[in-house]
Design a protein around this motif. Sequence first.
Motif, short mmCIF file in Angstrom:
data_model
loop_
_atom_site.label_atom_id
_atom_site.label_comp_id
_atom_site.label_asym_id
_atom_site.label_seq_id
_atom_site.Cartn_x
_atom_site.Cartn_y
_atom_site.Cartn_z
N ILE A 18 0.81 -1.22 0.00
CA ILE A 18 0.00 0.00 0.00
C ILE A 18 0.84 1.27 0.00
O ILE A 18 0.49 2.26 -0.66
N SER B 153 3.40 2.18 -3.90
CA SER B 153 2.56 3.31 -4.29
C SER B 153 3.34 4.62 -4.26
O SER B 153 3.22 5.46 -5.16
N SER C 286 -1.00 5.62 -8.11
CA SER C 286 -0.67 5.06 -6.79
C SER C 286 -1.82 4.25 -6.22
O SER C 286 -1.63 3.13 -5.73
N SER D 284 -5.25 -5.72 1.14
CA SER D 284 -5.07 -4.61 0.19
C SER D 284 -6.25 -4.47 -0.76
O SER D 284 -6.66 -3.35 -1.09
N ALA E 208 -2.06 -0.01 -5.37
CA ALA E 208 -2.03 -0.32 -3.93
C ALA E 208 -2.77 -1.61 -3.60
O ALA E 208 -3.56 -1.67 -2.67
N ASN F 229 -8.67 -1.17 -1.06
CA ASN F 229 -8.48 -0.40 -2.27
C ASN F 229 -9.61 0.58 -2.58
O ASN F 229 -9.33 1.72 -2.99
#
Length: 561
Positions: A312, A316, A337, A375, A341, A379
């Motif tokens: 993350i 990123s 980014s 993740s 992630a 998101n």
Amino acid sequence: MPHAAPLITTIATALGLALLLGFLAVRLKLPALVGYLLAGVLIGPFTPGFVADSHLASELAEIGVMLLMFGVGLHFSLKDLLEVRKIALPGAVLQIAVATALGATVATAWGWSLGSALVFGLALSVASTVVLLRALEAHGILESVNGRIAVGWLIVEDLAMVLTLVLLPGLAGWLGGKSDDGNVWMTLGLTLLKVSAFIILMLVVGRRVFPKLLWQVARTNSRELFVLCVVAAAVSIAYAAARLFGVSFALGAFFAGMVLRESEFSQRAAEDSLPLRDAFAVLFFVSVGMLFDPMILIREPLQVLAVIGIIIFGKSIAAAALVLAFRYPLNTALTVSASLAQIGEFSFILAGLGASLGLLPPEGQSLILAGALISIALNPLIFTLMQPLQAWLQSRSITARLLERADDPLAELPMSTHEKYLSGQVVLVGYGRVGRRLGARLLEHEIPFVVVDQNRELVERLRKLGVAAVSGDAAEAAVLIQAHITRASMLVIAIPDTFNVRQMLSAARTLNPGIEIVVRTHNEEEARLLERESAATTFLGEEELARGMGGHVLGRFGKKS
């Protein structure tokens, strides 16, 4: 009649539980993928209760991998990649290197071998295409410049992972894993020779034979035969590639999709095979979830946090720095980014291959799966926070404002720009499929206009052709000022990105209260709101298409539209 049917039991349980948990995940504003992975965890060997047949689940997962990779190949667009190659290619390669180095460093600190650390780092470096596309679609930015850059970035990552899947078995012995041959260079050379032979065969023969076969089947007007042809091509090419050339099912299916893309029926092939591909993709994610040991969250919480930090924050931040280094605005950097992630399907495939080659310990698979679950779940929240974070950074940080409007020659019109582009001109935001056609009509009638687009490569090409253009996000007042919006007669917003349209309208009205505004939209409710809030003239895509087609039909009958 006997009822001991492990295949049916596994499929029924996996799909039923995936449906239930996928539905709950969507209701909680999470990707359905989170539900599919949790379904696998519940029927896996590491949780109490019913345990599905892991061998059958593994074979079903192989079919899922084939169809997933077939879909990647079917949607692979070299044109999309070439449009953003100057940022996507070096950016993705450098970001993979940084993320791999971060993952390998922490794995080495845990005492893992070089091979294990390398596979672990690579698995953390690549994002999920499935998650990315759905996130971009949900926010209406898939067709925007930022969306195209993110997709191009992921295409490069996918190609890098395909290459990794090809080379890893040949390098396994040298990296400390299983190897059939002690001579690593001979093994690697033989692998590359086989892969090259397969690629040449597919590009020379496959791209001619399979599109023609699809055409012949399409002529029967049988939908089931058409779908059968598409799926049979994907699975049979993948199987033949593995048996005859020793390459992975994944690579064979990827090239099957690439050669079928050459057919004029590629769009139909993608749409008609989608339900089957989705069903087996669900089984793939469920089977991946079965490999996850939830106790890793309790046994190794610091390792899990390190993995999440790399996914993350680590990669990123690296991606954002690279985007800004290429002189793209802060908004583009944050979009890329947020897109990166998370990790997904290629990470699972690579982890499975690494484990089978003896390069990745079971603990590594569980950490990768924990990172993927968390993740992917986070998101949507990261995408939601993107705009507030941009506004906060710009309001609190001088550096952020300078990064948004860096010293970029493409961010302002040259001093030699003719006066006709500085007063009474049309400011055209976006030069994609619609904007390009509008620009051609304006040129035809000698109406001066200035293009505003976030794609720096496009702006460079336009300036070489003599078209006045500036690079930047039209939602920023400074960008509109560089397009001389204060003295313009009209603002035309021709991009499909509805994310920042209101900001563009507000900035334009502030700078030029009397300017006439025309907006492109695909949503009737959005069109009504824009017309009511900003007195803009909106053009609805479907309505204009129907009007044009209707006018043609009526004209044939001597009627006026």
